[in-house]
Design a protein around this motif. Structure first.
Motif, mmCIF file in Angstrom:
data_model
loop_
_atom_site.group_PDB
_atom_site.id
_atom_site.type_symbol
_atom_site.label_atom_id
_atom_site.label_comp_id
_atom_site.label_asym_id
_atom_site.label_seq_id
_atom_site.Cartn_x
_atom_site.Cartn_y
_atom_site.Cartn_z
ATOM 1 N N ILE A 51 0.820 -1.198 0.000
ATOM 2 C CA ILE A 51 0.000 0.000 0.000
ATOM 3 C C ILE A 51 0.862 1.260 0.000
ATOM 4 O O ILE A 51 0.415 2.339 -0.331
ATOM 5 N N GLU A 52 2.129 1.109 0.408
ATOM 6 C CA GLU A 52 3.001 2.277 0.387
ATOM 7 C C GLU A 52 3.366 2.685 -1.028
ATOM 8 O O GLU A 52 3.634 3.837 -1.306
ATOM 9 N N LYS A 53 3.422 1.701 -1.895
ATOM 10 C CA LYS A 53 3.745 2.007 -3.281
ATOM 11 C C LYS A 53 2.563 2.661 -3.969
ATOM 12 O O LYS A 53 1.417 2.339 -3.673
ATOM 13 N N ALA A 54 2.872 3.543 -4.906
ATOM 14 C CA ALA A 54 1.791 4.201 -5.645
ATOM 15 C C ALA A 54 1.405 3.309 -6.825
ATOM 16 O O ALA A 54 1.416 3.718 -7.971
ATOM 17 N N SER A 55 1.062 2.058 -6.512
ATOM 18 C CA SER A 55 0.838 1.047 -7.544
ATOM 19 C C SER A 55 -0.647 0.892 -7.864
ATOM 20 O O SER A 55 -1.512 1.410 -7.160
ATOM 21 N N ARG A 56 -0.919 0.136 -8.909
ATOM 22 C CA ARG A 56 -2.282 -0.231 -9.266
ATOM 23 C C ARG A 56 -3.041 -0.862 -8.109
ATOM 24 O O ARG A 56 -4.225 -0.633 -7.923
ATOM 25 N N GLU A 57 -2.321 -1.705 -7.354
ATOM 26 C CA GLU A 57 -2.979 -2.406 -6.258
ATOM 27 C C GLU A 57 -3.424 -1.420 -5.172
ATOM 28 O O GLU A 57 -4.522 -1.525 -4.626
ATOM 29 N N SER A 58 -2.556 -0.454 -4.896
ATOM 30 C CA SER A 58 -2.940 0.576 -3.928
ATOM 31 C C SER A 58 -4.143 1.348 -4.434
ATOM 32 O O SER A 58 -5.036 1.704 -3.656
ATOM 33 N N ALA A 59 -4.150 1.613 -5.727
ATOM 34 C CA ALA A 59 -5.271 2.342 -6.319
ATOM 35 C C ALA A 59 -6.564 1.573 -6.080
ATOM 36 O O ALA A 59 -7.582 2.140 -5.677
ATOM 37 N N PHE A 60 -6.505 0.261 -6.293
ATOM 38 C CA PHE A 60 -7.705 -0.551 -6.093
ATOM 39 C C PHE A 60 -8.143 -0.515 -4.634
ATOM 40 O O PHE A 60 -9.335 -0.344 -4.341
ATOM 41 N N VAL A 61 -7.185 -0.663 -3.726
ATOM 42 C CA VAL A 61 -7.531 -0.690 -2.303
ATOM 43 C C VAL A 61 -8.204 0.617 -1.889
ATOM 44 O O VAL A 61 -9.243 0.612 -1.219
ATOM 45 N N ASN A 62 -7.649 1.752 -2.318
ATOM 46 C CA ASN A 62 -8.274 3.026 -1.981
ATOM 47 C C ASN A 62 -9.698 3.118 -2.509
ATOM 48 O O ASN A 62 -10.620 3.527 -1.803
ATOM 49 N N ALA A 63 -9.868 2.717 -3.761
ATOM 50 C CA ALA A 63 -11.183 2.849 -4.388
ATOM 51 C C ALA A 63 -12.210 1.952 -3.711
ATOM 52 O O ALA A 63 -13.339 2.373 -3.444
ATOM 53 N N ILE A 64 -11.823 0.729 -3.393
ATOM 54 C CA ILE A 64 -12.814 -0.203 -2.853
ATOM 55 C C ILE A 64 -13.169 0.168 -1.408
ATOM 56 O O ILE A 64 -14.314 0.008 -0.979
ATOM 57 N N LEU A 65 -12.195 0.711 -0.662
ATOM 58 C CA LEU A 65 -12.508 1.139 0.702
ATOM 59 C C LEU A 65 -13.434 2.343 0.682
ATOM 60 O O LEU A 65 -14.406 2.417 1.439
#
Ligand SMILES: *[C@@H]1O[C@H](CO)[C@@H](O)[C@H](O)[C@H]1NC(C)=O
Ligand SMILES: *[C@@H]1O[C@H](CO)[C@@H](O)[C@H](O)[C@H]1NC(C)=O
Length: 353
Positions: free
Chosen positions: A103-117
């Motif tokens: 989640i620290e990385k500005a990655s696609r996965e972080s993007a998904f986590v932010n959006a879904i939360l």
């Protein structure tokens, strides 16, 4: 940025405070603590709330359990959407505060986590409002008249605008730095909200003698959360890679984001954005947020991402036999019983080397 999850996990701690989410009526259990004395403590207990959020928390204390529920739903949906993939939205030991450094990385996965939360918060808050329990919100009463005479609004339309505003006011103040990462998080939070806002469903019910449809009443309802998960997953697949741009202002340098490739379409408010590449998640490397895929189950007959070739990153896999007992050869016996035998089934389980 790990804070995000520490923050959400602290919210999750509130769930037991208002009773277990049983029978889907968790929000109706009432917030039985007396707000005046406890709100300070409860809102102060969440680490990393910025001042604006803490104020909002105290103002809307009765909706905080919904925020927690929404965050939990978001994490569960993330794990469902990413099951069978190298990165599967794991939280270490089931504790969301240690989502890992991914989640620290500005990655696609972080993007998904932010959006879904963020979408989870909209969904749970909006539904709680429609339940009629909270005092500060309710059903949407501002519907425009229907376009024709064939039906009319009735029942309770979910007030998604309230939920969206709530999610914005509560989540976005965290992202107040003039940094690329703040911009990214704000955008992805919004994309999560838009997934619900843009996909509201109209449900109708007929009234009339013996099933006729003399009167039809309709209301607006949020898509179910699984649908929201799929919508955001699509956005993940088509997320836009950005790059950081710098702008001089009186108060210093401000970072912003622009599409990395000028041929890329400019992302809309509904799109996910990221600006750092993801690790390939093959090896165990907590610094990059990767748990690796050693020991992960894989599907030997699939060519896809859940297949052993891709999942195990070419390292090969072990095969074991497992046994289950299932109900089988069921017969309907008049009337009214179903009788089954139990059968043993042996199947192969493949795990990555
Ligand atoms: C997700 O990945 C983790 C770490 O690789 C693994 O321990 C866990 O079993 C996986 N979960 C599922 C549902 O596959
Ligand atoms: C494995 O992959 C095949 C082919 O894609 C699919 O038909 C099958 O359902 C998968 N099995 C499991 C257990 O997911």
């Amino acid at each position: 940025m790990v804070l995000d999850l520490v923050f959400f996990s602290a919210l999750l701690c509130w769930l037991p405070v208002v009773g277990a989410p049983s029978a889907g009526m968790w929000w109706a259990m009432g917030v039985s603590y007396s707000p005046a004395s406890t709100e300070q403590i409860l809102c102060a207990k969440v680490p990393g709330l910025v001042a604006k959020q803490a104020r909002y928390c105290r103002k809307h204390l009765e909706l905080m359990p919904s925020v927690a529920e929404g965050a939990q739903k978001g994490i569960q949906e993330c794990q469902w959407q990413f099951q069978g993939r190298r990165w599967n939205c794991t939280t270490i030991g089931g504790d969301p505060s240690v989502f890992g450094k991914v989640i620290e990385k500005a990655s696609r996965e972080s993007a998904f986590v932010n959006a879904i939360l963020s979408a989870g918060v909209v969904h749970a808050v909006t539904r709680a409002c429609a339940s009629g329990e909270p005092l500060s919100c309710s059903c949407d009463k501002r519907r425009k008249p229907p376009p024709d005479d064939e039906w009319k609004w009735g029942g309770c339309s979910e007030d998604v605008k309230f939920g969206v505003r709530f999610s914005r006011n509560f989540l976005d103040p965290r992202e107040n730095r003039r940094k690329a990462r703040s911009t990214m998080n704000r955008r992805n939070n919004e994309a999560g909200r838009q997934a619900i806002l843009k996909n509201m469903e109209t449900k109708c019910k007929c009234h009339g003698l013996s099933g006729s449809c003399e009167v039809k009443t309709c209301w607006k309802q949020q898509p179910d959360f699984r649908t929201v998960g799929y919508l955001i997953k699509e956005k993940y697949d088509s997320a836009t890679e950005m790059e950081i741009t710098f702008r001089r202002e009186d108060r210093g340098t401000v970072e912003d984001l622009e599409p990395k490739n000028s041929h890329f379409k400019v992302p809309t408010f509904s799109d996910l954005v990221y600006y750092e590449p993801s690790p390939n998640y093959c090896e165990y490397d907590l610094d990059s947020g990767s748990f690796g895929t050693y020991g992960r189950r894989c599907n030997a007959s699939s060519d896809g991402i859940d297949g052993c070739d891709l999942m195990c990153c070419g390292r090969g896999y072990n095969t074991m036999s497992e046994e289950t007992v299932e109900r089988c050869e069921c017969q309907f016996i008049w009337c009214c019983k179903v009788k089954c035998k139990s059968c043993q089934r042996i199947y192969d389980v493949h795990t990555c080397k």
